[in-house]
Design a protein around this motif. Sequence first.
Motif, mmCIF file in Angstrom:
data_model
loop_
_atom_site.group_PDB
_atom_site.id
_atom_site.type_symbol
_atom_site.label_atom_id
_atom_site.label_comp_id
_atom_site.label_asym_id
_atom_site.label_seq_id
_atom_site.Cartn_x
_atom_site.Cartn_y
_atom_site.Cartn_z
ATOM 1 N N GLY A 69 -15.635 2.001 -7.028
ATOM 2 C CA GLY A 69 -16.225 3.868 -6.755
ATOM 3 C C GLY A 69 -16.210 4.765 -7.573
ATOM 4 N N VAL A 70 -15.679 6.258 -7.334
ATOM 5 C CA VAL A 70 -15.552 6.999 -8.302
ATOM 6 C C VAL A 70 -14.273 7.177 -8.713
ATOM 7 C CG1 VAL A 70 -18.026 7.692 -8.200
ATOM 8 C CG2 VAL A 70 -16.259 8.923 -6.533
ATOM 9 N N GLU A 71 -13.264 6.576 -7.780
ATOM 10 C CA GLU A 71 -11.872 6.558 -7.917
ATOM 11 C C GLU A 71 -11.347 5.829 -7.738
ATOM 12 O OE1 GLU A 71 -11.120 10.658 -5.492
ATOM 13 O OE2 GLU A 71 -11.163 9.180 -3.943
ATOM 14 N N LEU A 72 -9.661 5.717 -8.075
ATOM 15 C CA LEU A 72 -8.807 5.095 -8.143
ATOM 16 C C LEU A 72 -8.871 4.328 -6.689
ATOM 17 C CD1 LEU A 72 -6.783 4.975 -10.765
ATOM 18 C CD2 LEU A 72 -8.892 3.927 -11.127
ATOM 19 N N ASP A 73 -8.880 3.236 -5.808
ATOM 20 C CA ASP A 73 -8.279 3.185 -4.655
ATOM 21 C C ASP A 73 -6.821 2.135 -5.251
ATOM 22 O OD1 ASP A 73 -9.827 0.127 -5.623
ATOM 23 O OD2 ASP A 73 -11.458 0.931 -4.435
ATOM 24 N N ASP A 74 -6.760 1.370 -3.779
ATOM 25 C CA ASP A 74 -5.622 0.414 -3.476
ATOM 26 C C ASP A 74 -5.693 -0.956 -4.380
ATOM 27 O OD1 ASP A 74 -4.254 2.468 -2.226
ATOM 28 O OD2 ASP A 74 -4.284 1.347 -0.537
ATOM 29 N N LYS A 75 -7.232 -1.413 -4.282
ATOM 30 C CA LYS A 75 -7.267 -2.767 -5.039
ATOM 31 C C LYS A 75 -7.387 -2.804 -6.592
ATOM 32 C CE LYS A 75 -10.126 -4.091 -1.602
ATOM 33 N NZ LYS A 75 -11.869 -4.501 -1.369
ATOM 34 N N THR A 76 -7.501 -1.978 -7.061
ATOM 35 C CA THR A 76 -8.020 -1.320 -8.303
ATOM 36 C C THR A 76 -6.425 -1.109 -9.187
ATOM 37 O OG1 THR A 76 -9.995 0.837 -8.546
ATOM 38 C CG2 THR A 76 -8.394 -0.123 -10.481
ATOM 39 N N VAL A 77 -5.720 -0.325 -8.467
ATOM 40 C CA VAL A 77 -4.156 0.015 -8.812
ATOM 41 C C VAL A 77 -4.117 -1.775 -8.741
ATOM 42 C CG1 VAL A 77 -1.820 1.156 -8.030
ATOM 43 C CG2 VAL A 77 -4.099 2.537 -7.784
ATOM 44 N N GLU A 78 -4.023 -2.419 -7.692
ATOM 45 C CA GLU A 78 -3.215 -3.389 -7.658
ATOM 46 C C GLU A 78 -3.595 -4.501 -8.597
ATOM 47 O OE1 GLU A 78 -2.586 -7.248 -4.910
ATOM 48 O OE2 GLU A 78 -4.933 -6.339 -4.801
ATOM 49 N N LEU A 79 -4.944 -4.632 -9.436
ATOM 50 C CA LEU A 79 -5.263 -5.467 -10.568
ATOM 51 C C LEU A 79 -4.702 -4.482 -11.539
ATOM 52 C CD1 LEU A 79 -9.043 -5.384 -9.752
ATOM 53 C CD2 LEU A 79 -8.049 -7.531 -9.987
ATOM 54 N N ILE A 80 -4.428 -3.585 -12.072
ATOM 55 C CA ILE A 80 -3.297 -3.143 -12.923
ATOM 56 C C ILE A 80 -2.060 -3.666 -12.592
ATOM 57 C CG2 ILE A 80 -3.004 -0.927 -14.527
ATOM 58 C CD1 ILE A 80 -5.687 0.845 -13.464
ATOM 59 N N GLU A 81 -1.547 -3.034 -11.734
ATOM 60 C CA GLU A 81 0.545 -3.333 -11.110
ATOM 61 C C GLU A 81 0.835 -4.931 -11.133
ATOM 62 O OE1 GLU A 81 0.918 1.456 -10.083
ATOM 63 O OE2 GLU A 81 1.369 -0.159 -8.549
ATOM 64 N N SER A 82 -0.352 -4.881 -10.788
ATOM 65 C CA SER A 82 0.183 -6.337 -9.862
ATOM 66 C C SER A 82 -0.322 -7.407 -11.265
ATOM 67 C CB SER A 82 -0.196 -7.399 -8.776
ATOM 68 O OG SER A 82 0.508 -5.782 -8.167
ATOM 69 N N TYR A 83 -1.582 -7.688 -11.734
ATOM 70 C CA TYR A 83 -2.284 -8.389 -12.879
ATOM 71 C C TYR A 83 -2.797 -8.064 -13.986
ATOM 72 C CZ TYR A 83 -3.762 -10.752 -7.809
ATOM 73 O OH TYR A 83 -3.324 -11.824 -6.599
ATOM 74 N N TYR A 84 -1.935 -6.383 -14.268
ATOM 75 C CA TYR A 84 -2.232 -6.654 -16.028
ATOM 76 C C TYR A 84 -3.590 -6.072 -16.811
ATOM 77 C CZ TYR A 84 2.846 -6.975 -13.942
ATOM 78 O OH TYR A 84 4.384 -7.668 -13.870
ATOM 79 N N VAL A 85 -4.020 -6.721 -15.766
ATOM 80 C CA VAL A 85 -5.561 -6.346 -16.532
ATOM 81 C C VAL A 85 -6.013 -5.932 -17.849
ATOM 82 C CG1 VAL A 85 -7.132 -6.782 -14.060
ATOM 83 C CG2 VAL A 85 -7.471 -4.852 -14.710
ATOM 84 N N GLY A 86 -7.027 -6.509 -18.259
ATOM 85 C CA GLY A 86 -6.466 -5.930 -19.945
ATOM 86 C C GLY A 86 -7.800 -4.952 -20.461
#
Length: 408
Positions: A69-86
């Motif tokens: 979407g146009v803002e962060l959601d829980d899935k996106t936060v998970e990708l950053i905090e738990s999966y450390y995407v580049g």
Amino acid sequence: MKKWIECIILLLVITIIFTGCSEKTEKKPDREFVKEEMEEEEVDPIMEKLEKMTIDEKIGQLVLVGLDGVELDDKTVELIESYYVGGFILFKKNINSVSQLVELTNSIKSINSKNTIPMFIGVDEEGGRVSRIPKEIIKTPKARDIGLIDDEHFSYEIGKILGNNLSLLGINMDFAPVLDIHSNSKNTVIGDRAFGSTSQIVSKHGLLVMNGIKDSHVIPVVKHFPGHGDTYMDSHVNLPVVNKTKEELEKLEFIPFKEAINNGADVVMIGHILLSNIDEEYPATLSKSLINDILREELKFDGVVVTDDMTMGAITKNFDIGSASVRSLKAGSDIVLVCFEHEKQLKVLNAIREAVNNNDISKDEIDKKVYRILKLKDKYNLKDNEIEVPNVIDVNNRTKELLDKYIK
């Protein structure tokens, strides 16, 4: 007898003097050796950062993802905090205004600031019909028109505008310019996205735009190696096949990429194209022959290699996306791009982790890839700092002034 004793004393004195000189002479190389050792042991800040990363943090750097979407959601936060995407790639569906886009890029950086490695935030901003920036901002012309104008200053300034506009929006990577040659009139996926139908025009203006983007401190990504200009099939839909020989490719398609590499290209995107005379089984994105043997070894590219989107039909209709992503990394790519569907993004990340755990991809190979990525982020001084919303009038005035001068 007295003279004999005096001779002995003289000989002893001479021996002591020369022994002392010899000892001093021997110590000098020791000091030089220590100095050389100290120089060799100077800390490489990139390697130092790499050595502090966990294996999960390293794996995350190998994947760029999209969001819904146009803002962060829980899935996106998970990708950053738990999966450390580049990093992330943004599309039209993620953007509805300048202020909203700045808020989104700031949010991504804010969440990622808890991690040690800053984010790539990229878009496909080519100008013309492939443009992601908000409607308030004046668009740059399509590549074909840039090639037809055929003015070096204009092409370079277009690149600077592309890079500057993105930087003001919090974006640090542009998946542009296109270095494909529009050599097939039936090709609709490239068409006017190419600067022209000759290697000379594409090389000339592609490199000028690339350097303009680079000089705006945004990372340009040249695409789509080994060349998508002579295809009928759209790789978004299914797998295009090119039946040219390697010699034919060297005389046309490879030329702009070779020129870009020789002039400092930092990132090359690999296209989903099957070159039947080089690798009849796998498309370029999965082919060691194309990525390692030709791009790395023959064309001497030592920068970052990123795939085109692995959720495109060329891959998903013919391969398992997890296995394909692992194969691509083994073939020589550094980053796999997974633009859509959270489940597929997790599948790719987990497939890479499993491949590392099984030693299907060695940790040394992972380190080489991550080193290249960290070096690129360091070169462009990427930081997760938030920015202010830019003045749109000022942004547009610069573009308008350039277009008014060259386009009547």
